[in-house]
Design an enzyme around this catalytic site. Sequence first.
Site, PDB file in Angstrom:
ATOM      1  N   HIS A 186      -2.707  -2.878   1.970  1.00  0.00           N
ATOM      2  CA  HIS A 186      -1.594  -3.786   2.226  1.00  0.00           C
ATOM      3  C   HIS A 186      -0.706  -3.275   3.353  1.00  0.00           C
ATOM      4  CE1 HIS A 186      -1.660  -6.789  -1.206  1.00  0.00           C
ATOM      5  NE2 HIS A 186      -2.735  -6.047  -1.407  1.00  0.00           N
TER       6      HIS A 186
ATOM      7  N   GLY B  43       0.222  -1.901  11.811  1.00  0.00           N
ATOM      8  CA  GLY B  43      -0.939  -1.405  11.066  1.00  0.00           C
ATOM      9  C   GLY B  43      -0.537  -0.378  10.032  1.00  0.00           C
TER      10      GLY B  43
END
Length: 365
Positions: free
Chosen positions: A74, A93
Amino acid sequence: MAFKVLASFVSLLAALQVANGAITRRVACPDGKNTASNAACCALFAIRDDIQENLFDGGECGEEVHESLRLTFHDAIGISPKIAATGKFGGGGADGSIAIFEDIETNFHANLGVDEIIDEQRPFIQRHNISTADFIQFAGAIGVSNCPGAPRLDVFVGRKDATQPAPDLTVPEPFDTVDSILARFADAGRFTPAEVVALLASHTIAAADHVDPTIPGTPFDSTPELFDTQFFIETQLRGTLFPGTAGNQGEVQSPLRGEMRLQSDFELARDQRTACEWQSFVNNQAKLQNAFKSAFRKMTILGHSERELIECSEVVPNPPPPASRAHFPAGLTRRDVEQACRATPFPTLPTDPGPVTSVAPVPPS
């Protein structure tokens, strides 16, 4: 002449020994117990020991491992070059933003429930000299090493922590279409459909708390404490029931009492772009290990250049060996398979003896 040849040989041997020593030379860590290929890895040994004992309950493959692995994804998937191309921030990221900006990102629908593991991990980050970005990925890799049959995952340090939150809608949802899921992964890191399937091996040691909130801890296969191929078998079996209530968004019928089936897993197992790769893991533990290891390595450095990071994979323990063999759960057989791969027949597997399988929930820590 013979003496000259011998002298030359001895010189060559000495040179090779020196070169080999340069390649394998290790750094003595300040703890006096460990050595490392890079001094930057030394601090990870103490962090590893701390989380194994105090986060993962002495090295178990349990709820905190499942949630820590979920958090690695996630956080890392929160990046979109497609969004960035519009002039907006597309996310960083694997940059720790999901924890650093917890008040924002945990309100995204896809991140429902991750606040619990973020809050459990926070004290470890505070008492160790490690970035949030590095800790999230490190904890996931260490946790997986507790699960029998898992690969030894790669670990890197040197990520810079996020300075702003990832955008919403970068984490795929279980009710998303296959088209949408594959497009999201391709955008985030040019993941192929095969790599998407490999990453979903994480569901072999996972459970759902919020898809059906009446039954928290409901696993996605019958062996949530093992990193094995059962998830890829059981998602291809005909669904006949809901483990709790019906009508939950992102859930479809499963083949076993106590087992959750996500709509996205159901559809990816049957889509012609992914079905044969999905089936290929059914009785191939080695392929599953290698594919997940490779895809995780790619995911864990999203938003970063591997050349700018330091690999510290040596700190990760060797996982226990596989503790199961591919099988149909008791009460089910090949007749229950919904064959999706057109190129290859479904493998022949034994059926467990005994009464019809019922899956117990994953207990909380």
